[in-house]
Design an enzyme around this catalytic site. Structure first.
Site, short mmCIF file in Angstrom:
data_model
loop_
_atom_site.label_atom_id
_atom_site.label_comp_id
_atom_site.label_asym_id
_atom_site.label_seq_id
_atom_site.Cartn_x
_atom_site.Cartn_y
_atom_site.Cartn_z
CG HIS A 87 3.26 4.00 8.76
ND1 HIS A 87 3.47 4.78 7.62
CD2 HIS A 87 2.70 2.32 7.86
CE1 HIS A 87 3.33 3.92 6.39
NE2 HIS A 87 2.78 2.93 6.58
NE ARG A 134 -1.73 -2.26 2.70
CZ ARG A 134 -1.63 -3.66 2.36
NH1 ARG A 134 -2.75 -3.80 1.50
NH2 ARG A 134 -0.60 -4.65 2.47
CB THR A 135 3.28 2.51 2.13
OG1 THR A 135 2.50 2.19 3.28
CG2 THR A 135 3.88 3.88 2.64
CE LYS A 142 27.22 -2.91 -4.69
NZ LYS A 142 27.47 -1.65 -5.36
NE ARG A 172 7.07 0.50 4.95
CZ ARG A 172 5.78 0.06 5.05
NH1 ARG A 172 5.75 -1.26 4.56
NH2 ARG A 172 4.74 0.71 5.22
N1 CP Z 1 -0.47 0.00 5.83
C1 CP Z 1 0.91 -0.43 5.38
O1 CP Z 1 1.88 0.16 5.63
O2 CP Z 1 0.86 -1.17 4.38
P1 CP Z 1 2.27 -1.78 3.43
O3 CP Z 1 3.13 -2.39 4.36
O4 CP Z 1 1.67 -2.66 2.41
O5 CP Z 1 2.78 -0.46 2.78
#
Ligand code: CP
Length: 309
Positions: free
Chosen positions: A131, A52-53, A82, A103
């Site tokens: 998040h 999603r993100t 590396k 991320r």
């Molecule tokens: N909600 C969320 O962060 O989903 P993903 O891990 O698929 O990005």
């Protein structure tokens, strides 16, 4: 025109900026302006898996006329494999684009990146830290469905110790929506951490802690379910124990009839066994709509960072 400097954590937002995000996200639901971010480049740097993100950020950028550069699994296919440090990767890649969506697998990664980056950084989840963009889309979804976010009881369920989405959501609720109540429901090994409880206390937000869903099932307006994050457990025996206890928290089709008439179910996704068979099809389940809202919120954030508001 002011610009958002990036998105690192929930605490950086004031209520006015949050409301601007919601207003622009609403406009983005119908926007036909496909060239707003023409010539801009988003660097998509994901050290942990995402559906999603990552896809919603990349789609948001493309829909607004921008471009995306990325790598499959940065831990494996960037020079991190590396031994390159996060700082060096950021120092270099920030010269190649206009915004970094990061991320990272360790808490504090986004802050570290921001300190070194010459361009804005968006925290797309940093280990068990935060998040923030997920929490913003959660708030957008709640206010869209209820028309407000006041006087509601939100049950946060599952793996609250490792869940970064619920942590960010608590920060937002404490600072900007304190007239709601939070019910934490989890196995004792995955209870919400003390720093968040202390933060809620600081803002006089009423919270309770429970271990059984049945105790509160008729009381909550929002069931914010989360999965047990098995990848975060070092001790497999603890994981097995938690998975066993968590069965008590599963939302099954049978349990839906005990909920309040207008209660809804949210989930940051992906969902596993904690959402039972047949629940996806029930009108209470709003998590796919929630994920769709992520696109509009992320379009709004990119506009606010790259163009201004
Ligand atoms: N909600 C969320 O962060 O989903 P993903 O891990 O698929 O990005």
């Amino acid at each position: 025109m002011p610009k958002l400097i990036g998105v690192i954590d929930a605490q950086q937002f004031n209520k006015r900026t949050l409301e601007v995000v919601f207003r622009i996200a609403k406009e983005m639901e119908k926007t036909r302006n496909r060239s707003m971010l023409a010539g801009k480049i988003l660097i998509s740097l994901f050290y942990e898996p995402s559906t999603r993100t990552r896809f919603s950020f990349e789609s948001a950028m493309l829909r607004l006329g921008g471009n995306v550069i990325s790598t499959e699994n940065a831990r494996e296919f960037s020079s991190a494999a590396k031994g390159e440090s996060l700082e060096d990767s950021i120092r270099v890649t920030s010269g190649y684009g206009d915004v970094i969506v990061l991320r990272y697998h360790k808490e504090g990664g986004a802050k570290k990146a921001q300190n070194i980056s010459s361009i804005p950084v968006i925290n797309a989840g940093d280990g068990t830290g935060q998040h923030p963009t997920q929490a913003i889309l959660d708030l957008y979804t709640i206010t869209k469905i209820f028309g407000h976010f006041k006087g509601l009881r939100i049950a946060m369920m599952g793996d609250l110790a490792n869940g970064r989405t619920v942590r960010s959501l608590c920060y937002f609720i404490a600072k900007h929506y304190p007239d709601n109540e939070i019910l934490f429901i989890s196995p004792k090994e995955t209870r919400m951490r003390d720093d968040i409880k202390a933060y809620l206390d600081r803002y006089n937000v009423h919270w309770e802690e429970h271990s059984k869903l049945t105790t509160i099932i008729g009381d909550a307006d929002i069931f914010y379910q989360t999965r047990i994050q098995q990848e975060r457990f070092k001790n497999k025996r603890t994981l097995k124990k938690v998975q066993k206890t968590a069965k008590e928290l599963y939302i099954t089709a049978k349990k839906l009839s005990f909920m309040k008439k207008d209660a809804i179910i949210m989930h940051p996704l992906p969902h596993l066994k904690e959402i039972g068979k047949g629940v996806d099809e029930n009108p209470r389940a709003r998590y796919f709509e929630q994920a769709q809202n992520g696109l509009y919120v992320r379009m709004a954030l990119l506009k606010m960072i790259l163009v201004g508001y």
